[in-house]
Design an enzyme around this catalytic site. Structure first.
Site, mmCIF file in Angstrom:
data_model
loop_
_atom_site.group_PDB
_atom_site.id
_atom_site.type_symbol
_atom_site.label_atom_id
_atom_site.label_comp_id
_atom_site.label_asym_id
_atom_site.label_seq_id
_atom_site.Cartn_x
_atom_site.Cartn_y
_atom_site.Cartn_z
ATOM 1 N N LYS A 87 -3.826 -19.089 44.573
ATOM 2 C CA LYS A 87 -2.364 -19.189 44.715
ATOM 3 C C LYS A 87 -1.862 -18.291 45.850
ATOM 4 O O LYS A 87 -1.124 -18.736 46.709
ATOM 5 C CB LYS A 87 -1.651 -18.780 43.406
ATOM 6 N N ARG A 95 4.802 -17.330 33.906
ATOM 7 C CA ARG A 95 3.492 -17.343 33.246
ATOM 8 C C ARG A 95 3.615 -17.589 31.757
ATOM 9 O O ARG A 95 2.590 -17.622 31.058
ATOM 10 C CB ARG A 95 2.794 -16.011 33.480
ATOM 11 N N ARG A 109 -13.472 -10.963 45.367
ATOM 12 C CA ARG A 109 -12.249 -10.889 46.170
ATOM 13 C C ARG A 109 -12.021 -9.471 46.707
ATOM 14 O O ARG A 109 -12.220 -8.492 45.991
ATOM 15 C CB ARG A 109 -11.089 -11.299 45.259
ATOM 16 N N ARG A 119 -9.146 -5.050 44.039
ATOM 17 C CA ARG A 119 -8.085 -4.815 43.058
ATOM 18 C C ARG A 119 -8.693 -4.274 41.777
ATOM 19 O O ARG A 119 -9.749 -4.710 41.353
ATOM 20 C CB ARG A 119 -7.377 -6.144 42.758
ATOM 21 N N ARG A 124 -7.974 -11.802 31.500
ATOM 22 C CA ARG A 124 -6.929 -12.522 32.227
ATOM 23 C C ARG A 124 -7.046 -14.023 32.005
ATOM 24 O O ARG A 124 -6.040 -14.734 31.909
ATOM 25 C CB ARG A 124 -7.002 -12.176 33.721
HETATM 26 P P1 AMP Z 1 -1.528 -11.636 39.774
HETATM 27 O O1 AMP Z 1 -1.590 -10.848 41.026
HETATM 28 O O2 AMP Z 1 -0.517 -12.752 39.832
HETATM 29 O O3 AMP Z 1 -2.880 -12.112 39.307
HETATM 30 O O4 AMP Z 1 -0.996 -10.624 38.644
HETATM 31 C C1 AMP Z 1 -1.701 -9.447 38.313
HETATM 32 C C2 AMP Z 1 -1.274 -8.966 36.938
HETATM 33 O O5 AMP Z 1 0.129 -8.674 36.947
HETATM 34 C C3 AMP Z 1 -1.458 -9.973 35.814
HETATM 35 O O6 AMP Z 1 -2.774 -9.940 35.279
HETATM 36 C C4 AMP Z 1 -0.420 -9.478 34.802
HETATM 37 O O7 AMP Z 1 -0.853 -8.315 34.135
HETATM 38 C C5 AMP Z 1 0.728 -9.070 35.724
HETATM 39 N N1 AMP Z 1 1.658 -10.208 36.002
HETATM 40 C C6 AMP Z 1 1.901 -10.778 37.200
HETATM 41 N N2 AMP Z 1 2.816 -11.752 37.102
HETATM 42 C C7 AMP Z 1 3.159 -11.808 35.792
HETATM 43 C C8 AMP Z 1 4.049 -12.620 35.042
HETATM 44 N N3 AMP Z 1 4.776 -13.588 35.620
HETATM 45 N N4 AMP Z 1 4.133 -12.392 33.706
HETATM 46 C C9 AMP Z 1 3.419 -11.409 33.108
HETATM 47 N N5 AMP Z 1 2.554 -10.625 33.749
HETATM 48 C C10 AMP Z 1 2.425 -10.804 35.092
#
Ligand code: AMP
Length: 217
Positions: free
Chosen positions: A21, A96, A130, A158, A169
């Protein structure tokens, strides 16, 4: 690109963690003129700055759990007040949960949902390999997108991109996020919303072409 994407409506980029994404969002943002709004990036920035919100979110993120809806909705509500959001935005990693999508529908109209589909068995390899360039934010992959040699020494991983956290996740994705795809498909039957599904298993260029083709329809 179809003309309706130039309107003030927003786009949702949907898919499991590691679907690409963030990588694809850059191109889509350029193609549609909509700024990328990534809740993951916003949360990581808050953690880095050590804000109260960042301190609250960190434990959830490190454990591979979703951050509570109330925190996320607060972040997005504030972000959507900024000038560059008035023409709609490209959401990456948001919503989400169904509760987040319901709240979002009160803030902005979503005209397009792009679903990037990648099977679970590919996700772990994608995420664990990654790497990010902290200077440019560019995302690389040890196997699929190696960084140039002058960049590779400064790459970071990360904190939540480890195998254990990826499993959590993925669980969170299947339990809390995946049901949202049905929710959007149902909504598209009664509204102008368009939902497109793209096979995300190919290389970056290949997936990018698939998305462009769909955007041009
Ligand atoms: P991402 O970079 O989108 O994979 O997000 C990293 C982490 O941030 C996720 O594993 C969640 O812990 C948190 N996170 C990001 N976006 C959301 C969301 N829309 N709702 C809840 N947690 C989020």
């Amino acid at each position: 690109m179809s003309s309706d994407l130039r309107t003030s409506t927003s786009i949702v980029l949907f898919g499991p963690p590691g679907a690409g994404k963030g990588t694809q969002a850059g191109n889509i943002s350029v193609a549609t003129g909509k700024p990328q709004v990534s809740t993951g990036d916003m949360l990581r920035a808050a953690v880095k700055e050590g804000t109260q919100l960042g301190i609250e979110a960190k434990g959830y993120m490190d454990a591979g759990l979703l951050v509570p809806d109330s925190i996320i909705i607060g972040l997005i509500s504030e972000r959507m007040l900024q000038d560059d959001a008035s023409g709609g935005v490209l959401f990456d990693g948001f919503p989400r949960t169904i509760a987040q999508a319901e709240e979002l529908s009160k803030i902005t109209d979503v005209s397009l949902v792009i679903m990037i589909e990648v099977p679970d068995e590919d996700i772990v390899e994608r995420i664990v390999g990654r790497r990010m360039d902290p200077q440019t934010g560019e995302i690389y992959h040890v196997k699929f997108k190696p960084a140039p040699s002058d960049v590779s020494s400064r790459l970071i991983q990360r904190k939540d991109d480890t195998e254990d956290t990826v499993r959590s996740r993925l669980d969170a994705y299947h339990l809390q996020t995946k049901p949202l795809s049905e929710w959007y498909i149902e909504a598209s039957k009664e509204t102008q919303l368009r939902v497109i599904s793209v096979d995300g298993r190919g290389g970056i260029e290949q997936v990018s072409e698939l998305i462009e083709k769909e955007l041009g329809r």
